[in-house]
Design a protein around this motif. Structure first.
Motif, PDB file in Angstrom:
ATOM      1  N   ALA A   1       1.793   9.280  -5.947  1.00  0.00           N
ATOM      2  CA  ALA A   1       2.439  10.600  -5.847  1.00  0.00           C
ATOM      3  C   ALA A   1       3.316  11.132  -6.884  1.00  0.00           C
ATOM      4  O   ALA A   1       3.162  12.440  -7.276  1.00  0.00           O
ATOM      5  CB  ALA A   1       2.799  10.768  -4.408  1.00  0.00           C
ATOM      6  N   GLU A   2       3.976  10.229  -7.362  1.00  0.00           N
ATOM      7  CA  GLU A   2       4.945  10.619  -8.403  1.00  0.00           C
ATOM      8  C   GLU A   2       4.320  10.864  -9.563  1.00  0.00           C
ATOM      9  O   GLU A   2       4.744  11.666 -10.412  1.00  0.00           O
ATOM     10  CB  GLU A   2       5.930   9.380  -8.795  1.00  0.00           C
ATOM     11  CG  GLU A   2       6.952   9.012  -7.749  1.00  0.00           C
ATOM     12  CD  GLU A   2       7.813   7.784  -8.070  1.00  0.00           C
ATOM     13  OE1 GLU A   2       7.514   7.017  -8.989  1.00  0.00           O
ATOM     14  OE2 GLU A   2       8.583   7.682  -7.631  1.00  0.00           O
ATOM     15  N   LYS A   3       3.152  10.349  -9.889  1.00  0.00           N
ATOM     16  CA  LYS A   3       2.625  10.723 -11.231  1.00  0.00           C
ATOM     17  C   LYS A   3       1.837  12.076 -11.072  1.00  0.00           C
ATOM     18  O   LYS A   3       1.558  12.658 -12.209  1.00  0.00           O
ATOM     19  CB  LYS A   3       1.238   9.359 -11.399  1.00  0.00           C
ATOM     20  CG  LYS A   3       1.678   8.328 -11.795  1.00  0.00           C
ATOM     21  CD  LYS A   3       0.734   7.175 -12.009  1.00  0.00           C
ATOM     22  CE  LYS A   3       1.482   5.609 -12.175  1.00  0.00           C
ATOM     23  NZ  LYS A   3       0.085   4.866 -12.400  1.00  0.00           N
ATOM     24  N   GLU A   4       1.487  12.524  -9.887  1.00  0.00           N
ATOM     25  CA  GLU A   4       0.772  13.911  -9.655  1.00  0.00           C
ATOM     26  C   GLU A   4       1.699  14.892  -9.971  1.00  0.00           C
ATOM     27  O   GLU A   4       1.508  15.960 -10.152  1.00  0.00           O
ATOM     28  CB  GLU A   4       0.359  13.899  -8.251  1.00  0.00           C
ATOM     29  CG  GLU A   4      -1.085  12.852  -8.424  1.00  0.00           C
ATOM     30  CD  GLU A   4      -1.485  13.033  -6.839  1.00  0.00           C
ATOM     31  OE1 GLU A   4      -1.051  13.728  -6.138  1.00  0.00           O
ATOM     32  OE2 GLU A   4      -2.332  11.996  -6.429  1.00  0.00           O
TER      33      GLU A   4
ATOM     34  N   THR B   1       0.958  -1.082  -0.022  1.00  0.00           N
ATOM     35  CA  THR B   1      -0.085  -0.100  -0.074  1.00  0.00           C
ATOM     36  C   THR B   1       1.010   1.274   0.044  1.00  0.00           C
ATOM     37  O   THR B   1       0.588   2.243  -0.763  1.00  0.00           O
ATOM     38  CB  THR B   1      -0.884  -0.054   1.240  1.00  0.00           C
ATOM     39  OG1 THR B   1      -1.495  -1.228   1.260  1.00  0.00           O
ATOM     40  CG2 THR B   1      -1.865   1.119   1.317  1.00  0.00           C
ATOM     41  N   PHE B   2       1.759   1.183   0.857  1.00  0.00           N
ATOM     42  CA  PHE B   2       2.941   2.457   0.796  1.00  0.00           C
ATOM     43  C   PHE B   2       3.475   2.448  -0.284  1.00  0.00           C
ATOM     44  O   PHE B   2       3.520   3.822  -1.019  1.00  0.00           O
ATOM     45  CB  PHE B   2       3.949   2.142   1.987  1.00  0.00           C
ATOM     46  CG  PHE B   2       4.969   2.999   2.053  1.00  0.00           C
ATOM     47  CD1 PHE B   2       4.892   4.327   2.423  1.00  0.00           C
ATOM     48  CD2 PHE B   2       6.180   2.562   1.371  1.00  0.00           C
ATOM     49  CE1 PHE B   2       5.849   5.258   2.393  1.00  0.00           C
ATOM     50  CE2 PHE B   2       7.379   3.692   1.658  1.00  0.00           C
ATOM     51  CZ  PHE B   2       7.225   4.920   1.992  1.00  0.00           C
ATOM     52  N   VAL B   3       4.133   1.532  -1.138  1.00  0.00           N
ATOM     53  CA  VAL B   3       4.670   1.845  -2.261  1.00  0.00           C
ATOM     54  C   VAL B   3       3.808   2.317  -3.412  1.00  0.00           C
ATOM     55  O   VAL B   3       3.997   2.955  -4.232  1.00  0.00           O
ATOM     56  CB  VAL B   3       5.475   0.404  -2.638  1.00  0.00           C
ATOM     57  CG1 VAL B   3       5.754   0.582  -4.268  1.00  0.00           C
ATOM     58  CG2 VAL B   3       6.594   0.239  -1.886  1.00  0.00           C
ATOM     59  N   GLY B   4       2.372   1.701  -3.552  1.00  0.00           N
ATOM     60  CA  GLY B   4       1.352   2.242  -4.412  1.00  0.00           C
ATOM     61  C   GLY B   4       1.111   3.602  -4.203  1.00  0.00           C
ATOM     62  O   GLY B   4       0.996   4.377  -5.201  1.00  0.00           O
ATOM     63  N   ALA B   5       1.111   3.953  -2.973  1.00  0.00           N
ATOM     64  CA  ALA B   5       0.822   5.388  -2.467  1.00  0.00           C
ATOM     65  C   ALA B   5       1.979   6.354  -3.229  1.00  0.00           C
ATOM     66  O   ALA B   5       1.766   7.398  -3.801  1.00  0.00           O
ATOM     67  CB  ALA B   5       0.425   5.589  -1.079  1.00  0.00           C
ATOM     68  N   VAL B   6       3.299   6.062  -2.944  1.00  0.00           N
ATOM     69  CA  VAL B   6       4.258   6.545  -3.323  1.00  0.00           C
ATOM     70  C   VAL B   6       4.425   6.805  -4.927  1.00  0.00           C
ATOM     71  O   VAL B   6       4.652   8.002  -5.497  1.00  0.00           O
ATOM     72  CB  VAL B   6       5.799   5.870  -2.913  1.00  0.00           C
ATOM     73  CG1 VAL B   6       6.852   6.585  -3.580  1.00  0.00           C
ATOM     74  CG2 VAL B   6       5.954   6.247  -1.382  1.00  0.00           C
TER      75      VAL B   6
END
Length: 62
Positions: free
Chosen positions: A58-61, A50-55
């Motif tokens: 955020a990179e895409k944004e 979940t943490f890696v997916g959130a990071v």
């Protein structure tokens, strides 16, 4: 945990400026490569995913 490894993004110039991870069947441990004795953050595998997916999200944004 004894199988610590650095990120594949760590280059020769900043190889000491990264985090290291180690894994077991149930969790992932994270530590600062510059100060491994300061402690580790340990997450269950599901929480780490979940943490890696959130990071990555955020990179895409940016």
């Amino acid at each position: 945990m004894d199988n610590w490894r650095k990120s594949s993004y760590s280059g020769p110039d900043d190889g000491n400026e990264c985090v290291e991870i180690a894994s077991s069947p149930t969790c992932i441990a994270i530590r600062d490569s510059k100060a491994p004795a300061y402690g580790t953050l340990t997450l269950r595998i599901e929480a780490f995913r979940t943490f890696v997916g959130a990071v990555k999200g955020a990179e895409k944004e940016l």
